[in-house]
Design a protein around this motif. Structure first.
Motif, short mmCIF file in Angstrom:
data_model
loop_
_atom_site.label_atom_id
_atom_site.label_comp_id
_atom_site.label_asym_id
_atom_site.label_seq_id
_atom_site.Cartn_x
_atom_site.Cartn_y
_atom_site.Cartn_z
N SER A 12 -0.01 -2.24 14.36
CA SER A 12 0.03 -2.13 12.91
C SER A 12 0.87 -3.25 12.32
O SER A 12 1.88 -3.64 12.91
N ASP A 13 0.48 -3.73 11.15
CA ASP A 13 1.23 -4.80 10.51
C ASP A 13 2.63 -4.37 10.10
O ASP A 13 3.49 -5.21 9.88
N ILE A 14 2.92 -3.07 10.06
CA ILE A 14 4.28 -2.62 9.72
C ILE A 14 5.22 -2.76 10.92
O ILE A 14 6.43 -2.85 10.77
N ASN A 15 4.65 -2.80 12.14
CA ASN A 15 5.40 -3.15 13.35
C ASN A 15 6.55 -2.18 13.65
O ASN A 15 7.65 -2.59 14.01
N TYR A 16 6.26 -0.88 13.53
CA TYR A 16 7.28 0.15 13.82
C TYR A 16 7.82 0.03 15.24
O TYR A 16 7.08 -0.28 16.18
N GLU A 17 9.07 0.34 15.39
CA GLU A 17 9.76 0.28 16.68
C GLU A 17 9.24 1.32 17.68
O GLU A 17 9.39 1.15 18.88
N SER A 18 8.62 2.40 17.20
CA SER A 18 8.20 3.49 18.08
C SER A 18 7.03 3.14 19.00
O SER A 18 6.74 3.89 19.93
N ALA A 19 6.35 2.03 18.75
CA ALA A 19 5.25 1.64 19.62
C ALA A 19 5.78 1.41 21.04
O ALA A 19 6.95 1.10 21.24
N GLY B 226 -13.33 -5.05 11.75
CA GLY B 226 -13.72 -3.72 11.30
C GLY B 226 -13.06 -3.47 9.96
O GLY B 226 -12.49 -4.38 9.36
N ARG B 227 -13.09 -2.26 9.51
CA ARG B 227 -12.47 -1.92 8.23
C ARG B 227 -10.95 -2.04 8.37
O ARG B 227 -10.32 -1.23 9.05
N TYR B 228 -10.38 -3.07 7.78
CA TYR B 228 -8.94 -3.36 7.84
C TYR B 228 -8.44 -3.50 9.28
O TYR B 228 -7.32 -3.15 9.60
N ASP C 180 -2.72 -2.36 7.79
CA ASP C 180 -2.43 -1.04 7.24
C ASP C 180 -1.65 -1.10 5.93
O ASP C 180 -1.81 -0.23 5.08
N TYR C 181 -0.80 -2.09 5.76
CA TYR C 181 0.09 -2.14 4.60
C TYR C 181 0.04 -3.46 3.85
O TYR C 181 0.81 -3.66 2.92
N SER C 182 -0.83 -4.35 4.24
CA SER C 182 -0.93 -5.66 3.58
C SER C 182 -2.35 -5.89 3.08
O SER C 182 -2.89 -6.99 3.17
N ARG C 183 -2.95 -4.85 2.54
CA ARG C 183 -4.36 -4.93 2.17
C ARG C 183 -4.63 -5.86 1.00
O ARG C 183 -5.78 -6.16 0.72
N GLU C 184 -3.57 -6.34 0.36
CA GLU C 184 -3.73 -7.35 -0.69
C GLU C 184 -4.15 -8.69 -0.07
O GLU C 184 -4.65 -9.57 -0.76
N VAL C 185 -3.94 -8.82 1.22
CA VAL C 185 -4.27 -10.06 1.94
C VAL C 185 -5.69 -9.94 2.49
O VAL C 185 -6.02 -8.97 3.18
N ASP C 186 -6.54 -10.91 2.15
CA ASP C 186 -7.90 -10.98 2.64
C ASP C 186 -7.90 -10.92 4.18
O ASP C 186 -7.00 -11.48 4.82
N MET C 187 -8.88 -10.26 4.78
CA MET C 187 -8.90 -10.08 6.23
C MET C 187 -8.96 -11.41 6.99
O MET C 187 -8.37 -11.53 8.06
N GLY C 188 -9.65 -12.39 6.46
CA GLY C 188 -9.66 -13.70 7.11
C GLY C 188 -8.26 -14.32 7.11
O GLY C 188 -7.79 -14.82 8.13
N ALA C 189 -7.59 -14.25 5.95
CA ALA C 189 -6.22 -14.77 5.85
C ALA C 189 -5.27 -13.95 6.71
O ALA C 189 -4.36 -14.49 7.33
N ILE D 111 9.91 -14.56 11.21
CA ILE D 111 8.53 -14.11 11.44
C ILE D 111 8.26 -14.00 12.93
O ILE D 111 7.69 -13.00 13.38
N MET D 112 8.66 -14.99 13.72
CA MET D 112 8.46 -14.91 15.17
C MET D 112 9.12 -13.67 15.74
O MET D 112 8.57 -13.01 16.62
N SER D 113 10.30 -13.34 15.25
CA SER D 113 11.07 -12.21 15.76
C SER D 113 10.56 -10.85 15.29
O SER D 113 10.45 -9.92 16.09
N GLN D 114 10.24 -10.74 13.99
CA GLN D 114 9.95 -9.45 13.38
C GLN D 114 8.50 -9.24 12.95
O GLN D 114 8.12 -8.14 12.60
N GLY D 115 7.72 -10.30 12.92
CA GLY D 115 6.41 -10.23 12.30
C GLY D 115 6.55 -10.51 10.81
O GLY D 115 7.64 -10.81 10.32
N TYR D 116 5.44 -10.43 10.10
CA TYR D 116 5.47 -10.65 8.66
C TYR D 116 5.96 -9.40 7.95
O TYR D 116 5.64 -8.29 8.35
N PRO D 117 6.72 -9.59 6.86
CA PRO D 117 7.02 -8.41 6.04
C PRO D 117 5.70 -7.96 5.41
O PRO D 117 4.83 -8.79 5.13
N ILE D 118 5.54 -6.66 5.20
CA ILE D 118 4.26 -6.20 4.67
C ILE D 118 4.10 -6.67 3.23
O ILE D 118 5.03 -6.67 2.44
#
Length: 193
Positions: free
Chosen positions: A46-53, A69-71, A87-96, A137-144
């Motif tokens: 998930s783009d939110i990158n929760y620690e529980s994974a 697929g869908r998102y 999941d949380y960055s749906r303002e961003v086009d799927m290609g982007a 970004i390398m460390s945490q991923g993108y903020p949503i």
């Protein structure tokens, strides 16, 4: 005067739509590397990158995009099927979105030029004072995108779990000046010493 404006609007709208269509990357299949440390439950990221994974796939993991697929961006990461969820960055086009997370140059190459303490922090998925935006970004991923709509923002908001949020604060030069969290234990978990 009003009729002139009305006559111009369809052309302006068509031009804006054309610009919007050409500005966003297409949803294409391509190969690259994972931009950042991302947590997976074994088949879902998930783009939110929760620690529980269950585990972290490190920045620089080889990625092949196999479809959409869908998102979701369907991938093979190091040969293993993984769906990357928008999941949380749906303002961003799927290609982007795909081009954010799957980059053409291995980020490990850039990381090697960073100071050893920064390299260690990125590998441990922690934030260190003095890190650049790229290193965060390398460390945490993108903020949503729903909570940090601009990557030029001074404060990036992240979530470690549903109830645990922390903020990475950048100075005017674009380097980390603070990591803030209401819970001192959370702050200790995300900050490198």
């Amino acid at each position: 005067m009003l009729r002139e404006r009305a006559a111009v609007r369809p052309w302006a709208l068509a031009g804006a739509l054309l610009l919007a269509c050409t500005a966003a990357p297409a949803q294409s299949n391509f190969n690259g590397w994972l931009c950042c440390n991302m947590r997976t439950d074994g088949g879902w990221i998930s783009d939110i990158n929760y620690e529980s994974a269950q585990r972290v796939l490190p920045a620089g993991t080889p990625v092949e995009i196999t479809g959409y697929g869908r998102y979701r961006v369907h991938t093979l990461m190091n040969g293993e099927k993984q769906d990357l969820g928008n999941d949380y960055s749906r303002e961003v086009d799927m290609g982007a979105f795909a081009h954010r997370y799957v980059v053409p140059t291995n980020p490990q190459r850039r990381l090697r030029s960073a100071p050893p303490a920064v390299q260690q922090a990125v590998r441990a998925s922690r934030v260190r004072l003095g890190m650049t935006r790229e290193q965060v970004i390398m460390s945490q991923g993108y903020p949503i995108a729903s909570e940090t709509p601009s990557l030029d923002s001074r404060v990036w908001k992240y979530w470690r779990s549903r109830g645990e949020e922390f903020h990475v604060v950048f100075n005017r030069r674009g380097v980390v000046e603070a990591v803030r969290a209401d819970d001192p234990n959370l702050r200790a978990r995300v900050t490198a010493r």
